[in-house]
Design an enzyme around this catalytic site. Sequence first.
Site, PDB file in Angstrom:
ATOM      1  N   ASP A  97       0.746  -1.338  -0.060  1.00 28.04           N
ATOM      2  CA  ASP A  97       0.043   0.052  -0.048  1.00 28.04           C
ATOM      3  C   ASP A  97       0.973   1.368  -0.037  1.00 28.04           C
ATOM      4  O   ASP A  97       0.433   2.388  -0.356  1.00 28.04           O
ATOM      5  CB  ASP A  97      -0.869  -0.021   1.296  1.00 28.04           C
ATOM      6  CG  ASP A  97      -0.221  -0.005   2.615  1.00 28.04           C
ATOM      7  OD1 ASP A  97       1.098  -0.161   2.449  1.00 28.04           O
ATOM      8  OD2 ASP A  97      -0.811   0.044   3.478  1.00 28.04           O
ATOM      9  N   HIS A  98       2.096   1.274   0.408  1.00 31.43           N
ATOM     10  CA  HIS A  98       3.005   2.413   0.702  1.00 31.43           C
ATOM     11  C   HIS A  98       3.667   2.979  -0.624  1.00 31.43           C
ATOM     12  O   HIS A  98       3.972   3.920  -0.595  1.00 31.43           O
ATOM     13  CB  HIS A  98       4.124   2.189   1.765  1.00 31.43           C
ATOM     14  CG  HIS A  98       3.494   2.523   3.231  1.00 31.43           C
ATOM     15  ND1 HIS A  98       2.513   1.830   3.564  1.00 31.43           N
ATOM     16  CD2 HIS A  98       3.949   3.393   4.006  1.00 31.43           C
ATOM     17  CE1 HIS A  98       2.211   2.317   4.942  1.00 31.43           C
ATOM     18  NE2 HIS A  98       3.144   3.093   5.065  1.00 31.43           N
ATOM     19  N   ASP A 162       3.657  -0.658  11.275  1.00 33.84           N
ATOM     20  CA  ASP A 162       3.076   0.695  10.980  1.00 33.84           C
ATOM     21  C   ASP A 162       2.373   1.080  12.195  1.00 33.84           C
ATOM     22  O   ASP A 162       1.753   0.811  12.734  1.00 33.84           O
ATOM     23  CB  ASP A 162       2.005   0.527   9.819  1.00 33.84           C
ATOM     24  CG  ASP A 162       1.769   2.132   9.108  1.00 33.84           C
ATOM     25  OD1 ASP A 162       2.391   2.074   8.023  1.00 33.84           O
ATOM     26  OD2 ASP A 162       0.948   2.467   9.653  1.00 33.84           O
ATOM     27  N   ARG A 452      -1.977  12.398  10.386  1.00 37.27           N
ATOM     28  CA  ARG A 452      -0.668  13.190  10.616  1.00 37.27           C
ATOM     29  C   ARG A 452      -0.477  14.629   9.617  1.00 37.27           C
ATOM     30  O   ARG A 452      -1.185  14.511   8.576  1.00 37.27           O
ATOM     31  CB  ARG A 452       0.486  12.326  10.067  1.00 37.27           C
ATOM     32  CG  ARG A 452       0.746  11.075  10.915  1.00 37.27           C
ATOM     33  CD  ARG A 452       1.838  11.288  11.512  1.00 37.27           C
ATOM     34  NE  ARG A 452       2.001  10.550  12.676  1.00 37.27           N
ATOM     35  CZ  ARG A 452       2.372   9.301  12.906  1.00 37.27           C
ATOM     36  NH1 ARG A 452       2.851   8.709  11.819  1.00 37.27           N
ATOM     37  NH2 ARG A 452       2.133   8.542  14.051  1.00 37.27           N
ATOM     38  N   ARG A 651       8.629   4.099  11.426  1.00 40.28           N
ATOM     39  CA  ARG A 651       9.875   4.012  10.646  1.00 40.28           C
ATOM     40  C   ARG A 651      11.212   3.358  11.160  1.00 40.28           C
ATOM     41  O   ARG A 651      12.125   3.982  11.628  1.00 40.28           O
ATOM     42  CB  ARG A 651      10.427   5.390  10.001  1.00 40.28           C
ATOM     43  CG  ARG A 651      10.873   5.200   8.861  1.00 40.28           C
ATOM     44  CD  ARG A 651      10.618   6.594   7.785  1.00 40.28           C
ATOM     45  NE  ARG A 651       9.195   6.707   7.592  1.00 40.28           N
ATOM     46  CZ  ARG A 651       8.790   7.877   7.259  1.00 40.28           C
ATOM     47  NH1 ARG A 651       9.423   8.847   7.014  1.00 40.28           N
ATOM     48  NH2 ARG A 651       7.326   8.026   6.928  1.00 40.28           N
TER      49      ARG A 651
END
Length: 757
Positions: A97-98, A162, A452, A651
């Site tokens: 998805d990223h 995540d 975010r 991350r």
Amino acid sequence: MVAIGSTPEMAAAVYATMARNLAVVRRRLGRPLTLADKILLGHLDDPEHQELEPGKSYLLVRPDRVVFQDVLGQTGLLQFMQTRREKVAVPATIHCDHLIQARVEGASDLRESLAENKEVYDFLRSAAAKYGLGFWGPGAGIIHQVVLEQYAFPGELIIGTDSHTPNAGGLGACAVGVGGADAVEVIAGLPWEVLYPKHIAVYLTGSMSGWTAPKDVILYVAGQLTVSGGTNAIVEYIGPGARTISATGKATITNMGAELGATTSMFPADEHMAKYLRATGKSDLVPLIQQNQHMLEPDKEVEADPGKYYDRVIELDLSRLEPYIVGPHSPDRARPISKLAAEVADAKNGFIDEISVALIGSCTNSSYEDMSRAAEIAEQAKAHGLKAAAPFLVTPGSEQVRATIERDGQMQSLKDINGTVLANACGPCIGQWRRSVAADAVPNTIVTSYNRNFPRRNDGSPTTMNFIGSPEIVTAFALAKRLSFNPLTDTLTGADGKAFRLDPPRPAPEVPARGFDPGLATYVAPPEDGSGIKLEVAPNSERLQLMEPWPAWDGKDFVEMPVLIKTQGKTTTDHISPAGPWLRYRGHLDKFSDNMFMGATNAFNGEAGTGFNVLTGEKGQPIGQIARVYKAHGIRWVAVGDDNYGEGSSREHAALSPRLLGGAAVIARSFARIHESNLKKQGLLALTFQNPADYDRIRADDRISLVGLQAMAPGQPVECRIKHADGTSETLRLNHTFSASQLEWFRKGSALNLFHH
């Protein structure tokens, strides 16, 4: 359709284990339990001997499921290969998805992504097949949405690579975002280690109506708790109001709990969850949940007197909550929409009234209910001959949601006011957005229903100001094109020149009346035996690089280390390890590490990403380059950080890159939970100033020694000697949170190296 999600057999086994463990825990604690305690302690590896002190003890627990997105999935599987195991030890999946960029629209963006990222997708698909993971291909949707649809159920313990993994708390799961190493250890058969979280309750009464949406609950709570107020705590939403919110509405709230630094957020099991499970083909789980309801909600005494059982209680009457807007630049800068226009009018805030782009969807807010309410606002605009006045981008959270709103008409309503539908992926929410205008130098306002909003987060531009609201409010903003617009009180002008006010959206269906349309199949189940599959990584690849174990500690103190950087102010993992254009190199650690500290402001020069090379005397060099020079000379270095260092995304690269480029330690005023754990996992020392003001003592040309490391022990401070360039020196004490077993990670060189000895 083949059932690929959680089965009744799995749920029954989870509840049986929880019941056994909780019998032991109740005997030992002798007090009523909160919901978080039931689920976390219900998964203890050794309930009889586990230390149980909130905020102090490290719990060893056994997660039921591990989920990877495609970015950390690359380093995750590359690290798993080092363990030499043949198959994952717990159910696990990978979700692509990223890496899909938002450029033009969904279909073409997905095609381009498949071509550009073929090497990575092929590696992930074959590694999943080899090691027994389920594989969700590009286009399937955002990991958190797919997990909610397919895998989450009340009482389940899930860890995911995540930070928004807590989305599954909307279905009563205890779902925690972790760095890659934690996930790798669990699929390799080890228990997961987590600091026993403190307890926060949000006690809800009343119910929402009018423009108020579940999003407003978390935006309000973010304003109350701030971006670090939930650190090392689990937030439980309890009280009668908690039982009035749909499962996907609950997921919006728990998803964005990541913005408070919380370990996770969760809701008690209720009829709304049962309704969603039935709609997603898991009605056979519902009777099991009902039989085990006592383990899936707090004890009655706890809800009757929350002040006695939680470290902090926030009370909120949903009937009186108005829509909230947070931003810019931080998710805790919150105010009710009625106060926003005055802030926009006040020149000292520097807010720009004109909205340049409005974006709805994402893993936080793209449910059937969300899209139905946004579509209703669009239909009202259409009836008055209006279209979106600002560019309006829609990101469906999953293929299932996309197919269903296409079938039921909500998608058409959004397209009719000029909405552009993007791929079922993270897209602009994580910086995978190729904005046509170089908004770089220009301050501009965007409004989103994301989670975010740090500077550079969405389009790489530090001057873009992102204000977050609910999808229905953002849709209204798109029509008005003004941040100062309040749909509850202000009017729009129709095509006929007449002023009109939008009606608040009516209550929308929680789930589609005709069930979900699964859309295009993108799931690949692993074969029974994948041992014959070969994993190919081209030696000259730009995208993938096999990983070698880190060297063990040589047993010597770290002496006379230069200070690579002293970060000032907000230092998120995105500042330490920016994504955007760098995302393509995530599976190639060496190439990726060129970006190290690129976004972090250096207190020594006030600039982002540059520093002073103490060996050559050069100023203004990229930090990553300086680190490589030190490493080439065999010199270890230290980084110094400010408050809540490493907040934001999970991350793992923000710890892998410093390890690769020769870092020995990070000394900060304080750490965000996931990042502190990631540093420890990679064999780096994560240390904090005993006196936060000692941060000011560190100078650009200091040499730092950490001494007595052989004797390092839990709870014992580390001695830090600073040698200033003027010949003076001083000694500080640094705290750490290493447990005895975590100190082994440091000595062996990394947590994963425990597998090699």
